[in-house]
Motif scaffolding. Sequence first.
Motif, mmCIF file in Angstrom:
data_model
loop_
_atom_site.group_PDB
_atom_site.id
_atom_site.type_symbol
_atom_site.label_atom_id
_atom_site.label_comp_id
_atom_site.label_asym_id
_atom_site.label_seq_id
_atom_site.Cartn_x
_atom_site.Cartn_y
_atom_site.Cartn_z
ATOM 1 N N ASP A 82 1.244 -1.868 0.258
ATOM 2 C CA ASP A 82 -0.187 -0.422 -0.234
ATOM 3 C C ASP A 82 1.079 1.776 -0.103
ATOM 4 O O ASP A 82 0.685 2.387 -0.763
ATOM 5 C CB ASP A 82 -1.022 -0.159 1.488
ATOM 6 N N LYS A 83 1.596 1.500 0.639
ATOM 7 C CA LYS A 83 2.983 2.448 0.942
ATOM 8 C C LYS A 83 3.758 2.420 -0.790
ATOM 9 O O LYS A 83 3.525 3.582 -0.872
ATOM 10 C CB LYS A 83 3.875 2.376 2.019
ATOM 11 N N LEU A 84 4.226 1.394 -0.888
ATOM 12 C CA LEU A 84 4.463 1.686 -2.386
ATOM 13 C C LEU A 84 3.598 2.229 -3.332
ATOM 14 O O LEU A 84 4.234 2.761 -3.872
ATOM 15 C CB LEU A 84 5.220 0.200 -3.369
ATOM 16 N N GLU A 85 2.950 1.044 -3.456
ATOM 17 C CA GLU A 85 1.710 1.687 -4.728
ATOM 18 C C GLU A 85 0.920 3.767 -3.875
ATOM 19 O O GLU A 85 1.179 4.726 -5.317
ATOM 20 C CB GLU A 85 0.418 1.073 -4.209
ATOM 21 N N ARG A 86 1.093 3.930 -3.002
ATOM 22 C CA ARG A 86 0.509 5.393 -2.525
ATOM 23 C C ARG A 86 1.684 6.193 -2.474
ATOM 24 O O ARG A 86 1.366 7.641 -3.409
ATOM 25 C CB ARG A 86 0.094 5.479 -0.838
ATOM 26 N N ALA A 87 3.206 5.683 -2.973
ATOM 27 C CA ALA A 87 4.528 6.988 -4.000
ATOM 28 C C ALA A 87 4.665 6.159 -5.186
ATOM 29 O O ALA A 87 5.253 6.708 -5.908
ATOM 30 C CB ALA A 87 5.626 6.341 -2.499
#
Length: 157
Positions: A82-87
Amino acid sequence: MTLPSAGAAATGRAGLAGDTVRRIMHVASAMRHYQDEEIAALGLTPAVARALDELDPDRPLPARDLAEQLRCDRSNVTALVDKLERAGLVERRVDRADRRQKTLVVTEAGRAMRDRVRRVMSDSRLLAGLTPDELATLRELVWKVSDGGCPQECGPR
């Protein structure tokens, strides 16, 4: 090169091995400290950086496989992804071979960030004082001990 004496603690094989392990742990801790600082400067957490490092930009990977590579629970990987995708570093895409499954695809921005993360994780400033011969000897010794207990492939990536 003369090493500082550790006194009675380093007498005998067990003492010498124990002292060596403590020094290795100290070096690993110092390396981790420098890496964590530089990874934070990239706007990532160490866990997110490690997840990105594990992904192959040329081979989409299901999240469950990333969880296996990281040796962690799938729910933890979901939060990391989720964090990688948001970034904007990875995208979840439907797997062409199995439409029920989604794979993780490293974006162009993710490729660039992964390269930066890999440079940070290869920082060798603590080894700057070694000659090329000493560095080669250290590498051989580290490979020798790591290959005996490494849970995964320990060779160069």
